[in-house]
Design a protein around this motif. Sequence first.
Motif, short mmCIF file in Angstrom:
data_model
loop_
_atom_site.label_atom_id
_atom_site.label_comp_id
_atom_site.label_asym_id
_atom_site.label_seq_id
_atom_site.Cartn_x
_atom_site.Cartn_y
_atom_site.Cartn_z
N ARG A 111 39.28 46.56 28.05
CA ARG A 111 40.74 46.51 27.93
C ARG A 111 41.38 46.84 29.26
NH1 ARG A 111 44.54 49.71 23.44
NH2 ARG A 111 46.35 48.33 23.68
N HIS A 112 42.51 46.18 29.57
CA HIS A 112 43.17 46.35 30.85
C HIS A 112 44.26 47.42 30.75
CE1 HIS A 112 41.19 42.96 32.80
NE2 HIS A 112 41.31 42.33 31.64
N TYR A 113 44.38 48.18 31.86
CA TYR A 113 45.32 49.30 31.91
C TYR A 113 46.10 49.28 33.21
CZ TYR A 113 42.70 51.26 27.98
OH TYR A 113 42.10 51.46 26.76
N VAL A 114 47.29 49.87 33.17
CA VAL A 114 48.15 50.01 34.33
C VAL A 114 48.17 51.47 34.77
CG1 VAL A 114 50.50 49.70 35.23
CG2 VAL A 114 49.63 48.17 33.44
N GLY A 148 52.43 47.81 28.98
CA GLY A 148 53.03 47.11 30.11
C GLY A 148 52.09 46.20 30.87
N TYR A 149 50.79 46.24 30.56
CA TYR A 149 49.87 45.37 31.29
C TYR A 149 50.23 43.91 31.02
CZ TYR A 149 45.76 42.96 32.97
OH TYR A 149 44.94 42.11 33.64
N GLY A 150 50.22 43.10 32.09
CA GLY A 150 50.53 41.68 31.95
C GLY A 150 52.02 41.37 31.89
N THR A 151 52.86 42.40 32.09
CA THR A 151 54.31 42.20 32.08
C THR A 151 54.88 42.60 33.43
OG1 THR A 151 54.98 44.42 31.38
CG2 THR A 151 54.25 42.90 29.65
N ILE A 152 56.20 42.44 33.57
CA ILE A 152 56.87 42.81 34.81
C ILE A 152 56.72 44.30 35.12
CG2 ILE A 152 59.10 43.26 33.69
CD1 ILE A 152 60.43 41.96 36.13
N ALA A 187 54.10 45.97 35.16
CA ALA A 187 52.87 46.20 35.92
C ALA A 187 52.92 45.64 37.34
CB ALA A 187 51.68 45.60 35.18
N GLU A 188 53.97 44.93 37.68
CA GLU A 188 54.03 44.32 39.01
C GLU A 188 53.96 45.36 40.11
OE1 GLU A 188 57.36 41.73 39.39
OE2 GLU A 188 56.63 40.30 37.89
N GLY A 189 53.04 45.14 41.06
CA GLY A 189 52.89 46.04 42.20
C GLY A 189 52.11 47.30 41.92
N LYS A 190 51.59 47.45 40.70
CA LYS A 190 50.85 48.65 40.33
C LYS A 190 49.36 48.36 40.22
CE LYS A 190 54.76 50.50 37.71
NZ LYS A 190 55.28 50.86 36.36
#
Length: 235
Positions: free
Chosen positions: A140-143, A123-127, A129-132
């Motif tokens: 590497r990026h994580y939510v 979900g990183y880089g998608t809707i 992840a918004e607000g998280k």
Amino acid sequence: MSKVYSDAAAALDGLLFDGMTIMSGGFGLCGIPEHLIAALRDSGVKNLTVISNNCGVDDFGLGLLLKTRQIRKMISSYVGENKEFERQYLSGELELEFNPQGTLAERIRAGGAGIPAFYTATGYGTIVAEGKETREFNGRHYVMETGLTADLAIIKAWKADTEGNLVFRKTARNFNPMMAMAGKVTVVEVEELVPVGSLDPDHIHTPGIFVQRIVKGTHFEKRIEQRTVRKREVA
């Protein structure tokens, strides 16, 4: 005290209140607590937040609670088979918290294990992840996702003994075992109820310590969501 109750309504007696959060097990229409869902509908409890893989279909499963407007919010991963769900969501009548399927499963498992939050790359880089909160680990990026718990978990098992030790069959193991751990109170409906000592300890999927109430169901519909057959090949 015995954990076994006479029917679904009795098993839910004293547990329900408006505005509560309920986890409902199963995957699609497989392994859903049919009788307990019907008893929830009949109880009239409302303004529910329901955590479930899906919301049934229009006239079965959790779709029954949508029809009676008892659900205020769904926390789900797949809702594509329910036209009433679509209508209520698009009209603003129903709140939806959408999760990637693996993320939903892990949020429930984490809640049951007492883990308040975890990081996932999904979900990183998608809707999603918004607000998280997001963080980078090893390039590497994580939510960050939070664990989920509920006031009540209603689940379905194939077999149980009278102490609540549970055995699930195949696809019904999706979501049911982890929800049993994440509910403050867990009520299970089963197809077969056996005496304590009848189950091989190595075959038990969920220990009875996580189960407070048991009801033996009858006449399970076990509907098939979509029946598909192979097209006939023409020579």
